[in-house]
Scaffold this motif. Structure first.
Motif, mmCIF file in Angstrom:
data_model
loop_
_atom_site.group_PDB
_atom_site.id
_atom_site.type_symbol
_atom_site.label_atom_id
_atom_site.label_comp_id
_atom_site.label_asym_id
_atom_site.label_seq_id
_atom_site.Cartn_x
_atom_site.Cartn_y
_atom_site.Cartn_z
ATOM 1 N N ASP A 121 0.823 -1.216 0.000
ATOM 2 C CA ASP A 121 0.000 0.000 0.000
ATOM 3 C C ASP A 121 0.854 1.261 0.000
ATOM 4 N N VAL A 122 1.888 1.324 0.857
ATOM 5 C CA VAL A 122 2.691 2.543 0.931
ATOM 6 C C VAL A 122 3.655 2.669 -0.252
ATOM 7 N N LEU A 123 3.944 1.557 -0.942
ATOM 8 C CA LEU A 123 4.818 1.610 -2.113
ATOM 9 C C LEU A 123 4.063 1.947 -3.390
ATOM 10 N N GLY A 124 2.731 2.076 -3.294
ATOM 11 C CA GLY A 124 1.932 2.417 -4.462
ATOM 12 C C GLY A 124 1.744 1.265 -5.430
ATOM 13 N N THR A 125 1.809 0.048 -4.924
ATOM 14 C CA THR A 125 1.633 -1.145 -5.756
ATOM 15 C C THR A 125 0.183 -1.247 -6.195
ATOM 16 N N THR A 126 -0.054 -1.551 -7.474
ATOM 17 C CA THR A 126 -1.421 -1.703 -7.967
ATOM 18 C C THR A 126 -2.095 -2.879 -7.272
ATOM 19 N N VAL B 10 17.470 -12.334 8.066
ATOM 20 C CA VAL B 10 16.295 -11.476 8.210
ATOM 21 C C VAL B 10 16.457 -10.266 7.307
ATOM 22 N N LEU B 11 15.409 -9.937 6.567
ATOM 23 C CA LEU B 11 15.403 -8.755 5.719
ATOM 24 C C LEU B 11 14.209 -7.896 6.121
ATOM 25 N N LYS B 12 14.498 -6.676 6.557
ATOM 26 C CA LYS B 12 13.449 -5.723 6.930
ATOM 27 C C LYS B 12 13.434 -4.604 5.912
ATOM 28 N N MET B 13 12.284 -4.400 5.290
ATOM 29 C CA MET B 13 12.106 -3.316 4.329
ATOM 30 C C MET B 13 11.178 -2.284 4.956
ATOM 31 N N THR B 14 11.626 -1.021 4.970
ATOM 32 C CA THR B 14 10.832 0.045 5.574
ATOM 33 C C THR B 14 10.630 1.166 4.559
ATOM 34 N N ALA B 15 9.372 1.601 4.446
ATOM 35 C CA ALA B 15 9.004 2.733 3.600
ATOM 36 C C ALA B 15 7.859 3.467 4.278
ATOM 37 N N LEU C 118 14.142 0.887 -9.881
ATOM 38 C CA LEU C 118 14.718 1.478 -8.679
ATOM 39 C C LEU C 118 16.206 1.704 -8.897
ATOM 40 N N LYS C 119 16.747 2.645 -8.159
ATOM 41 C CA LYS C 119 18.190 2.849 -8.063
ATOM 42 C C LYS C 119 18.545 2.397 -6.650
ATOM 43 N N CYS C 120 19.474 1.443 -6.537
ATOM 44 C CA CYS C 120 19.831 0.871 -5.243
ATOM 45 C C CYS C 120 21.300 1.131 -4.937
ATOM 46 N N VAL C 121 21.573 1.419 -3.665
ATOM 47 C CA VAL C 121 22.937 1.588 -3.193
ATOM 48 C C VAL C 121 23.096 0.728 -1.941
ATOM 49 N N PHE C 122 24.077 -0.178 -1.971
ATOM 50 C CA PHE C 122 24.358 -1.063 -0.848
ATOM 51 C C PHE C 122 25.496 -0.501 -0.009
ATOM 52 N N SER C 123 25.403 -0.729 1.305
ATOM 53 C CA SER C 123 26.475 -0.344 2.216
ATOM 54 C C SER C 123 26.466 -1.311 3.397
ATOM 55 N N VAL C 124 27.522 -1.229 4.194
ATOM 56 C CA VAL C 124 27.630 -2.045 5.401
ATOM 57 C C VAL C 124 27.493 -1.122 6.598
ATOM 58 N N ASN C 125 26.689 -1.543 7.564
ATOM 59 C CA ASN C 125 26.539 -0.817 8.820
ATOM 60 C C ASN C 125 26.662 -1.848 9.936
ATOM 61 N N GLY C 126 27.857 -1.973 10.520
ATOM 62 C CA GLY C 126 28.095 -3.014 11.521
ATOM 63 C C GLY C 126 27.992 -4.385 10.868
ATOM 64 N N ASP C 127 27.093 -5.214 11.379
ATOM 65 C CA ASP C 127 26.872 -6.550 10.818
ATOM 66 C C ASP C 127 25.695 -6.576 9.851
ATOM 67 N N ASN C 128 25.219 -5.413 9.448
ATOM 68 C CA ASN C 128 24.059 -5.314 8.554
ATOM 69 C C ASN C 128 24.481 -4.885 7.156
ATOM 70 N N GLY D 170 13.671 5.984 -6.584
ATOM 71 C CA GLY D 170 13.125 5.859 -7.945
ATOM 72 C C GLY D 170 11.618 5.815 -7.875
ATOM 73 N N ALA D 171 11.037 4.672 -8.213
ATOM 74 C CA ALA D 171 9.579 4.524 -8.194
ATOM 75 C C ALA D 171 9.022 4.756 -6.791
ATOM 76 N N PHE D 172 9.831 4.496 -5.780
ATOM 77 C CA PHE D 172 9.492 4.759 -4.375
ATOM 78 C C PHE D 172 10.796 4.822 -3.602
ATOM 79 N N GLU D 173 10.721 5.230 -2.335
ATOM 80 C CA GLU D 173 11.896 5.253 -1.479
ATOM 81 C C GLU D 173 11.699 4.253 -0.356
ATOM 82 N N ALA D 174 12.707 3.402 -0.151
ATOM 83 C CA ALA D 174 12.652 2.399 0.907
ATOM 84 C C ALA D 174 14.072 2.060 1.334
ATOM 85 N N VAL D 175 14.178 1.475 2.515
ATOM 86 C CA VAL D 175 15.457 1.003 3.027
ATOM 87 C C VAL D 175 15.285 -0.461 3.418
#
Length: 134
Positions: A20-25, A117-122, A84-94, A101-106
């Motif tokens: 819903d928050v990503l605007g998915t049809t 575990v994969l947590k997606m937040t938007a 989408l345009k994605c950028v990967f980085s390391v933060n500690g053990d994550n 792009g089409a939406f913003e999420a982390v």
């Protein structure tokens, strides 16, 4: 951080809410719910070697492959074809994946015991997917 290997989806929470928050049809929302169900046999293969990142998402009827370096933007299609345009980085053990792009999420990916575990937040909504190593 040991995330390399093939991982099989074993649970997914809040898929309708994140759609819903990503605007998915509506049609693609139904598809997302089906693709993230336990019977879908969804997998992801992760290989992180220094700054090199390779991820292959396998969902029924579609494979999405990402090859990039930490900190470098890469184009990636979302499951419904939006780009989408994605950028990967390391933060500690994550592993952190910032999506724009089409939406913003982390996406934040981490080990919890033997699971991945994969947590997606938007827009304040989070979906959690849990994977077992194959």
């Amino acid at each position: 951080m040991d995330m390399n290997g093939k991982w099989k989806l074993v649970s997914a929470e809040n898929i309708p809410e994140i759609c819903d928050v990503l605007g998915t049809t509506a049609e693609n929302k139904d598809l997302a719910i089906k693709l993230m169900s336990l019977g879908s046999n969804g997998t992801q293969y992760i290989n992180i070697d220094g700054d090199n990142v390779s991820i292959i998402y396998n969902i029924p009827g579609k494979t999405i492959k990402i090859d990039t370096k930490m900190g470098q933007p890469v184009d990636m299609p979302f499951f419904d074809g939006r780009m989408l345009k994605c950028v990967f980085s390391v933060n500690g053990d994550n592993i952190v994946e910032n999506q724009t792009g089409a939406f913003e999420a982390v996406n934040i990916c981490f080990r919890q015991g033997s699971q991945l575990v994969l947590k997606m937040t938007a827009k304040g909504v989070t979906t959690t997917r849990v994977y077992d190593k194959e």
